[in-house]
Design an enzyme around this catalytic site. Structure first.
Site, PDB file in Angstrom:
ATOM      1  N   TYR A  70       0.728  -1.415   0.002  1.00  0.00           N
ATOM      2  CA  TYR A  70       0.163  -0.206   0.108  1.00  0.00           C
ATOM      3  C   TYR A  70       0.816   1.346  -0.001  1.00  0.00           C
ATOM      4  O   TYR A  70       2.045   1.223   0.026  1.00  0.00           O
ATOM      5  CB  TYR A  70      -1.310   0.041   0.972  1.00  0.00           C
ATOM      6  N   GLU A  71       0.051   2.376   0.043  1.00  0.00           N
ATOM      7  CA  GLU A  71       0.792   3.725  -0.448  1.00  0.00           C
ATOM      8  C   GLU A  71       1.665   3.746  -1.530  1.00  0.00           C
ATOM      9  O   GLU A  71       2.773   4.242  -1.781  1.00  0.00           O
ATOM     10  CB  GLU A  71       1.897   4.026   0.770  1.00  0.00           C
ATOM     11  N   GLY A  72       1.275   2.745  -2.864  1.00  0.00           N
ATOM     12  CA  GLY A  72       1.778   2.876  -3.892  1.00  0.00           C
ATOM     13  C   GLY A  72       2.780   1.780  -3.687  1.00  0.00           C
ATOM     14  O   GLY A  72       3.701   1.362  -2.665  1.00  0.00           O
TER      15      GLY A  72
END
Lengths: 597, 248
Positions: free
Chosen positions: A404-406
């Protein structure tokens, strides 16, 4: 403290005075740190089993209490209900808040980061006055609805639509969002949707009232590998009406909002991995000191000591990188505020400026937390594989941080991509130094033996050489493929590896040097050892990925010349002794029975 | 009601204890200091009186500048102001005399302290202080209620509880029970921010004379390793107990 622009670490030589380290927390920050640790030890750690058994209500309760403690709005200005303490303090609260379970870490990160920041960074004064006090106090929680079944990493491709109603007062939202953290208890949703055939999506603030769902339904809780008590659900919109005044920023600005909010999320995720790693090391050292095999504590074995040393070293590097970047960001915010910019504009500009560093820290810290928890399981042996010990859940919880968060792949591509963009725009000049490195390859190397008598001076010189290695590889990549470079992802990934190692190794060295200056070489013996060991590993990585890149971009004589150059840029004058360094580090954590740096 | 809470600045319970200067001084290198846990019970009880009965709280410590973060923490938890008597705390009587001066000048109705500090465990200061200022005194309290000028105090006694009543002004030496561990407060962010703005006054000591000096400190002998004797070897066990452990 010299001002270093984002990405500029690759072309500038830094001194320890140029960076901030967590040892420099002021008295208030130290008290905040203690308060968060006490809070987690009291409210979270004793209930670990309940989190693993998917007690979502407990996560919500902890978040509510975190709101009462003032942990949810550390950097939000006081006029919006926050504490107005600045970004370093935000990072330290995030750091210690996330250590006991990824469930709380995720709920906290999603709420304070992507749930709150879009409103703070892009909201109108009215929107900020309305929503921020609710979010900072924990009266209501935030969620961020970006991802869709068909739009993950390609976030701008979402199919959720926003249609202006006939009376022109509302947007009607239709679509499906997934992997929405905090969905089960959030009431303020940032929703991204496309208006007509716009190229870019638009962001809206949607207030969710369970009693009057307004076409919003939630999917069942996702059954996940880790972060078991983090509420993660799908959110469906069916003719959901959002008042037009709830549009965030302007039409078509959604993708920009999404991306910029992620910059903050990324560096904060780095901090979130930090105390999680410290806690795992402490647990692993406690266990190793107690567990006896062959009539001795297993911590006495070199095989286990190697793990302690590597785990500690990498964690020390996250600490160094996180707080260095955090302070750079805070300094820029403060400078812009002093220049009369609004808080909103100042923060936005600062996070954009240091977006490369944010991505670097996200990648490095998430992979360290995975490594540390994996080694943690290994130290616990069969017990580590059991749910009865904290390693099992730590390992599962760490896994999501790489996604997550890229994803880490996207973030690696971004580090290099953003650097090139900055170079194209003329924000930093990497071209000249890259050309200088290219030219120097043809010259005769100096045979003088440099004076490395000063502590860590050889290590600092080595970091400068690694920067040359990076510039050589990245420069050649750009020269060869130009605008087509995007199509050579494996090459970009190789360059990204080198860049990440440079930032983290440099941070660890400068942190150790700064500690030496405020104490003594004797007292900072372990920090010096960690900086050296970390650099040794970084050089190995840079050497391997540098070779991979060179073999792809160059041929024949040029390839041979670049490989020679790489060898020169990764060669020590006085080789370190990694096994001896590991012993120094391991002995200290074993004696202290905890991660103690 | 004006409450004075006496705070000792003590090493965290998990600290590694070492001595320096030929074992005559405590080595505080690398040691984390905290509010003495018994004093924290007292402070937390004081907070109750503040919130329910409108009392004001002054936190006081006798110590040099390094003790200020501990006082700031008391302020962050909710004390209204703080006083630091600027001298190193050496022995009980010296500390009690300094505190007595503070009590006299501040005309406090209630002085709350822990029954002892967890560093040297002298357990003398509250009693001496009460005597010096001629206040009533109850030691080792596990409960305290105040109504007007009257205090109702509980103490633990062998196999039960003793309830006492006493008039203010009063010195109370407290322990767990005054409040429970779960009641102890973690300072919140706003409290920490406000602590910076609350007054912390520094008073010079009335005297630096002490009644005692430390000749030396000694650590307990390290535990020797456990020896396992086979059940068939009773002779060896007797021999070890007699010659090595010297207990029979």
């Amino acid at each position: 403290m010299a001002t270093i622009k984002g990405g500029e670490f690759l072309i500038k030589e830094l001194k320890s005075e140029d960076i901030f380290i967590s040892e420099e927390f002021n008295d208030e920050q130290k008290m905040m740190k203690e308060a968060v640790i006490d809070f987690i030890d009291r409210e979270v750690w004793p209930y670990k089993e309940r989190f693993e058994n998917k007690d979502y209500a407990l996560t919500e309760e902890v978040m509510r209490k975190a709101g009462e403690m003032g942990f949810l709005g550390v950097s939000i200005p006081e006029k919006y209900g926050g504490i107005g303490m600045g970004f370093v303090s935000t990072m330290l609260v995030t750091d210690y808040m996330s250590s006991a379970t990824g469930s709380v870490g995720t709920a906290f990160g999603a709420h304070t980061g992507i749930g709150t920041m879009p409103i703070f960074l892009y909201g109108t004064e009215d929107q900020k006055n309305t929503y921020l006090p609710l979010l900072t106090s924990g009266e209501k929680f935030g969620a961020y609805c970006l991802t869709e079944p068909g739009a993950g990493s390609d976030a701008n491709s979402g199919k959720t639509t926003a249609e202006l109603t006939a009376d022109g007062k509302h947007y009607k939202i239709n679509g499906q969002k997934m992997w929405i953290s905090n969905a089960g208890f959030a009431e303020i949703f940032i929703v991204f949707a496309r208006i007509e055939d716009d190229k870019n999506i638009t962001a809206f603030i949607m207030v969710f009232d369970k009693e009057n769902p307004n076409g919003v339904t939630l999917g069942a809780e996702e059954q996940k590998l880790g972060i078991h008590a983090s509420s993660t659900r799908q959110v469906f919109f069916s003719d959901t009406l959002i008042p037009i005044e709830n549009m965030l920023s302007e039409r078509g600005k959604g993708f920009k909002i999404a991306m910029n909010s992620l910059n903050v999320g990324r560096i904060k995720l780095g901090a979130a991995c930090l105390d999680a790693s410290r806690r795992i090391i402490t647990e692993a050292v406690n266990y190793g000191n107690e567990r006896k095999q062959f009539k001795t504590a297993i911590s006495n074995f070199g095989a286990i000591q190697k793990k302690y040393a590597e785990m500690s070293t990498k964690t020390f590097a996250i600490d160094a990188g996180c707080y260095r970047a955090a302070k750079d960001i805070q300094n820029m915010i403060d400078r812009l505020l002093a220049d009369g910019k609004s808080h909103q504009d100042a923060e936005l500009a600062a996070f954009q400026e240091y977006a490369i560093e944010c991505a670097i820290i996200k990648v490095y810290a998430s992979e360290v937390s995975q490594f540390v928890s994996d080694e943690g399981i290994q130290i616990f042996g069969g017990m580590g594989f059991s749910k009865d010990t904290p390693m099992e859940s730590a390992w599962r919880d760490a896994r999501i941080t790489r996604i997550y968060e890229g994803t880490n792949e996207i973030n690696r591509l971004l580090t290099v991509g953003m650097l090139l963009k900055k170079a194209m725009k003329g924000e930093i000049d990497v071209i000249t130094p890259a050309m200088e490195v290219g030219n120097s390859l043809m010259g005769i190397p100096s045979f003088e033996t440099p004076d490395f008598s000063e502590i860590l001076s050889e290590e600092k010189a080595m970091v400068e050489k690694l920067k040359k290695a990076f510039l050589m590889v990245a420069g050649k990549a750009v020269q060869t493929f130009g605008m087509e470079l995007d199509n050579h992802q494996q090459l970009i990934l190789a360059a990204a590896e080198i860049m990440i190692e440079i930032y983290m190794a440099e941070s660890a060295i400068l942190k150790a040097e700064k500690i030496v200056k405020s104490t003594s070489e004797k007292e900072a013996e372990c920090q010096i050892a960690m900086a050296k060991l970390n650099l040794f590993n970084a050089v190995e990585t840079a050497s391997s990925f540098g070779k991979e890149a060179i073999l792809y971009v160059a041929e024949g004589d040029e390839q041979r010349m670049m490989l020679m150059g790489l060898k020169r840029f990764t060669k020590y004058v006085n080789n370190p002794n990694p096994i001896a360094l590991r012993k120094v580090i391991a002995e200290k954590v074993i004696a202290e029975n905890k991660y103690c740096f | 009601m004006k409450i004075l809470v006496c705070i000792s600045h003590v090493p965290d319970t998990t600290s590694k204890i070492n001595f320096k200067e030929n074992d005559t001084k405590f080595d505080n290198n690398g040691v984390q200091f905290v509010i003495n846990p018994y004093d924290e019970f007292a402070l937390t009880r004081a907070m109750w009186f503040k919130e329910k009965q409108g009392a004001t709280i002054t936190a006081v410590t006798v110590g040099n500048t390094s003790t200020e973060p501990t006082l700031r923490k008391a302020l962050a938890i909710g004390a209204d102001d703080a006083i630091r008597v600027n001298t190193e705390a050496i022995d009980g009587l010296q500390v009690a005399k300094e505190l007595a001066e503070v009590v006299k000048n501040g005309s406090y109705n209630l002085v709350l302290a822990g029954k002892e500090s967890i560093d040297y465990n002298g357990g003398m200061v509250p009693g001496m202080l009460a005597a010096l200022v001629d206040y009533n005194f109850v030691n080792a309290c596990i409960g305290l209620e105040i109504e007007g000028e009257k205090a109702t105090i509980s103490r633990e006694i062998d196999g039960g509880k003793e309830i006492l009543s006493a008039n203010l002004p009063l010195v109370i030496a407290g322990q767990k029970g005054l409040v429970e561990e779960k009641d102890l407060r973690i300072p919140n962010m706003r409290g920490i921010m406000m602590a910076r703005k609350k007054p912390l006054s520094i008073l010079e000591p009335i005297s630096t004379k002490t009644a005692t000096t430390t000749a030396s400190f000694e650590k307990p002998a390290t535990k020797s390793a456990c020896k396992i004797v086979s059940t068939e070897n009773i002779g060896e066990l007797v021999d070890l107990l007699h010659n090595e452990a010297k207990v029979i």
